[in-house]
Design an enzyme around this catalytic site. Structure first.
Site, mmCIF file in Angstrom:
data_model
loop_
_atom_site.group_PDB
_atom_site.id
_atom_site.type_symbol
_atom_site.label_atom_id
_atom_site.label_comp_id
_atom_site.label_asym_id
_atom_site.label_seq_id
_atom_site.Cartn_x
_atom_site.Cartn_y
_atom_site.Cartn_z
ATOM 1 N N TRP A 102 6.750 3.905 2.886
ATOM 2 C CA TRP A 102 5.775 3.592 3.944
ATOM 3 C C TRP A 102 6.137 2.295 4.639
ATOM 4 C CZ3 TRP A 102 3.741 7.789 5.336
ATOM 5 C CH2 TRP A 102 3.450 8.784 4.401
ATOM 6 N N ASP A 169 -0.692 -3.342 4.879
ATOM 7 C CA ASP A 169 -1.054 -1.932 4.745
ATOM 8 C C ASP A 169 -1.626 -1.761 3.341
ATOM 9 O OD1 ASP A 169 -1.165 0.787 4.297
ATOM 10 O OD2 ASP A 169 0.934 1.186 4.787
ATOM 11 N N LYS A 193 -7.760 7.699 0.642
ATOM 12 C CA LYS A 193 -7.523 7.364 -0.762
ATOM 13 C C LYS A 193 -8.828 6.879 -1.387
ATOM 14 C CE LYS A 193 -2.862 7.422 -0.184
ATOM 15 N NZ LYS A 193 -2.211 8.102 0.916
#
Ligand SMILES: Cc1ncc(COP(=O)(O)O)c(C=O)c1O
Length: 352
Positions: A102, A169, A193
């Protein structure tokens, strides 16, 4: 629900949240209309958005500190682009820490808009650790890191210090551990999440970092426009925002981040202890950088794999297959995962 859901995301949500959400789909606030068929500008929905953003700042202890919480769309992946659009000057420069898939996707997007200094990377060891010895240059527009690496199972325990703008992030560990959130100037996370269904992206921004580039920013990518419209520049993902609000309310009623962190630590410890003491298994990530959310591990004896898979299936364990770039297994143990489910997995590992 009878399954033990270890899925990496979308993932487990609290049962009471799912019950309230399903009721709201049928009849929201007893108005004889569904949550998903009323205007996002109705008083009933505006109250949801206000409460959701308020809970975010309250739980992070950022109220009254010059931050705004936004619920946007496009996932964390669009933030990879929105961050440089809003923070990088023309001919500007930003620094990134590369700790996994990511992070590298974030780097790829940022490179479209300026010069990127990758200050350190753990790619040399398939991202199984967090680099620590690096310097963040002074002449940058911002520094970007990923707090938890969902695929590789590593997590930053101590964040680097920088005088400049700090972006993080937090997609896969937001609201899971107590942090001084004011050390960050911009935090973003996909909802799917620790918050709710996919569709909404949470962005928490320190207001005074904006408006400092000479860039023309397309409206949908402009944080200042979203702030001025209170996350309603266009139709927001109403269901995802509502379920996020319910999850944040659930978290607050549980005692907030401090309380959930204690549970998360106990859950992770239970599984890591089994991984470390059972000669059939080994952890995939460097011990000091192990994630408390995504626990990656390998089975040393391949001949036992079918038996382990079958035992997991029989016990109702779902979603522990590791990501293809790591192999083995990954148990994602987000906030809503009860310790009892981890005990079921540990018992199977023990009996294998
Ligand atoms: C750490 C991290 N960042 C970014 C993303 C991408 O999120 P999205 O699918 O919301 O774009 C993910 C998805 O799993 C992630 O785990």
């Amino acid at each position: 629900m009878k399954k033990h859901n270890f899925s990496a995301g979308p993932c487990i949500l609290p049962q009471e949240v799912l019950k309230k959400a399903s009721q709201a789909v049928l009849n929201f606030n007893d108005i004889d209309l569904s949550l998903i068929e009323i205007s996002h500008r109705s008083a009933d929905f505006v109250a949801v958005m206000d409460k959701a953003t308020d809970l975010v700042l309250e739980l992070m202890d950022l109220k009254g500190k010059g931050y705004t919480a936004l619920f946007l769309q496009g996932g964390a992946s669009l933030e990879f682009l929105m961050v440089p659009y809003n923070l990088m000057k023309t001919n500007g420069k930003a620094a990134y820490l590369d700790t996994g898939t990511w992070s590298s996707k974030a780097i790829k997007e940022a490179k479209l808009l300026g010069e990127i200094d990758v200050v350190a990377s753990s790619k040399d060891k398939n991202y199984n650790y967090i680099p620590k010895d690096f310097k963040i240059p002074g002449d940058i527009d911002y520094f970007h890191c990923t707090s938890n690496n969902t695929i590789f199972g590593t997590q930053i325990k101590k964040f680097p210090k920088t005088e400049g703008v700090m972006v993080c992030d937090m997609s896969s560990d937001i609201f899971s551990r107590k942090l001084d959130f004011s050390q960050f100037d911009l935090i973003y996370a996909g909802a799917q999440k620790n918050m709710g269904p996919a569709g909404a992206t949470l962005v928490v921004i320190k207001n005074d970092i904006l408006g400092k580039t000479d860039r023309t920013i397309p409206s949908m990518l402009d944080y200042q426009i979203h702030i001025s419209k209170e996350s309603m520049f266009n139709t927001p993902p109403v269901f995802s925002v509502y379920v996020s609000m319910l999850t944040l309310e659930w978290l607050k009623n549980m005692g907030g981040i401090e309380a959930i962190e204690k549970l998360n630590n106990a859950k992770a410890e239970l599984l890591y202890n089994e991984i470390d003491s059972n000669p059939l298994f080994e952890g995939a990530a460097a011990i000091e950088d192990r994630s408390n959310m995504n626990i990656t591990f390998l089975l040393k004896d391949d001949t036992k794999k079918d038996r382990f898979d079958a035992m997991c299936k029989d016990a109702g364990i779902n979603g522990i297959k590791g990501h293809r770039s790591v192999g083995g297994f990954r148990a994602s143990v987000y906030n809503a995962m009860p310790i009892e489910s981890i005990q079921v997995l540990v018992d199977i590992m023990n009996k294998l």
